[in-house]
Design an enzyme around this catalytic site. Structure first.
Site, mmCIF file in Angstrom:
data_model
loop_
_atom_site.group_PDB
_atom_site.id
_atom_site.type_symbol
_atom_site.label_atom_id
_atom_site.label_comp_id
_atom_site.label_asym_id
_atom_site.label_seq_id
_atom_site.Cartn_x
_atom_site.Cartn_y
_atom_site.Cartn_z
ATOM 1 N N TYR A 154 0.903 -1.449 0.199
ATOM 2 C CA TYR A 154 0.137 0.028 -0.057
ATOM 3 C C TYR A 154 0.983 1.148 -0.012
ATOM 4 O O TYR A 154 0.601 2.146 -0.643
ATOM 5 C CB TYR A 154 -0.841 0.071 1.348
ATOM 6 N N LYS A 158 0.807 4.167 -3.252
ATOM 7 C CA LYS A 158 0.559 5.294 -2.693
ATOM 8 C C LYS A 158 1.528 6.431 -2.956
ATOM 9 O O LYS A 158 1.326 7.572 -3.390
ATOM 10 C CB LYS A 158 -0.213 5.518 -1.297
#
Length: 246
Positions: A154, A158
């Site tokens: 993640y 991001k």
């Protein structure tokens, strides 16, 4: 005068959470909205919550598939005659320590967040460059700034969205198309409220404002970036974090 009167917007991951809050804010300010999501039942509920009617359209879509993303954008242009705003918000989590994370868990998160954002940015820019106007808003995360243990997938995705945003902004700025990103911090949602109390308290202690954010507070920033209020902003990353990790 409404900020997005008669403009057409697409919001991915728009059936719940931050995505639904963004779609709600856009509708309140006069936009006609296409909300895209994988969950058909959630889309139907979101359509009703947004008041239904012709100014809200739902599309079942997988952002990892280029043809699905192109179809959602074609829905906006066919129904509303333009694409003025694109919000790349769709996301998933597959948290685990790096030692325990499977390659598939890594690939899925990268595909949905980073590749999905690339598909959306690329397809939207192709339409907007011909119009010589448009705003693309990509949803990153504070995790992409500081890194979070248990989120190597993640955090990487991001962080990648930030780089993608800045590179795309440089490519299309001269055509009147703006590309910006938002990095939310701890935002109250069903997912975050399911955290163990100890984890929640630890995260809360890192926030100078001493509270979690609300989805509507992220939506307000997305509305700003979508509207002419931010007409001289491109390639920027706005943190909506209550001051966490300044």
């Amino acid at each position: 005068m409404s900020l997005l009167g008669n403009r057409a917007a697409v919001v991915t991951g728009g059936a719940r959470g931050i995505g639904l809050a963004i779609a709600t804010a856009f509708r309140r300010e006069g936009a006609r909205v296409v909300i895209a999501d994988l969950d058909k039942a959630a889309l139907e509920a979101a359509h009703a919550e947004l008041g239904g009617g012709d100014d809200v359209t739902t599309v079942v879509s997988d952002v990892t598939r280029a043809d699905d993303v192109e179809r959602m954008i074609a829905t906006a242009t066919d129904r509303y005659g333009a694409l003025d705003v694109m919000v790349n918000n769709a996301g998933i989590t597959r948290d685990a320590t790096m030692r325990r994370m499977s390659e598939d868990d890594f690939d899925q998160v990268i595909a949905v967040h980073l590749k999905g954002c690339w598909h959306g940015t690329r397809a939207a820019a192709a339409v907007m460059r011909e119009q010589r106007r448009g705003s693309i808003v990509n949803i990153s995360s504070l995790s992409g700034k500081v890194g979070v243990a248990g989120q190597t997938n993640y955090s990487a995705a991001k962080a990648g969205i930030v780089g993608l945003t800045k590179a795309a902004a440089k490519e299309v700025a001269y055509l009147g198309v703006r590309v910006n990103a938002i990095q939310p911090g701890l935002i109250r949602s069903a997912m975050t409220e399911a955290m163990p109390q100890k984890v929640w308290d630890q995260k809360l202690s890192e926030i100078p404002m001493l509270r979690a954010g609300e989805p509507a507070e992220v939506a307000s920033v997305a509305l700003f970036l979508a509207s002419d209020l931010s007409s001289y902003l491109t390639g920027t990353v706005l943190e909506v974090t209550g001051g966490r990790f300044m």
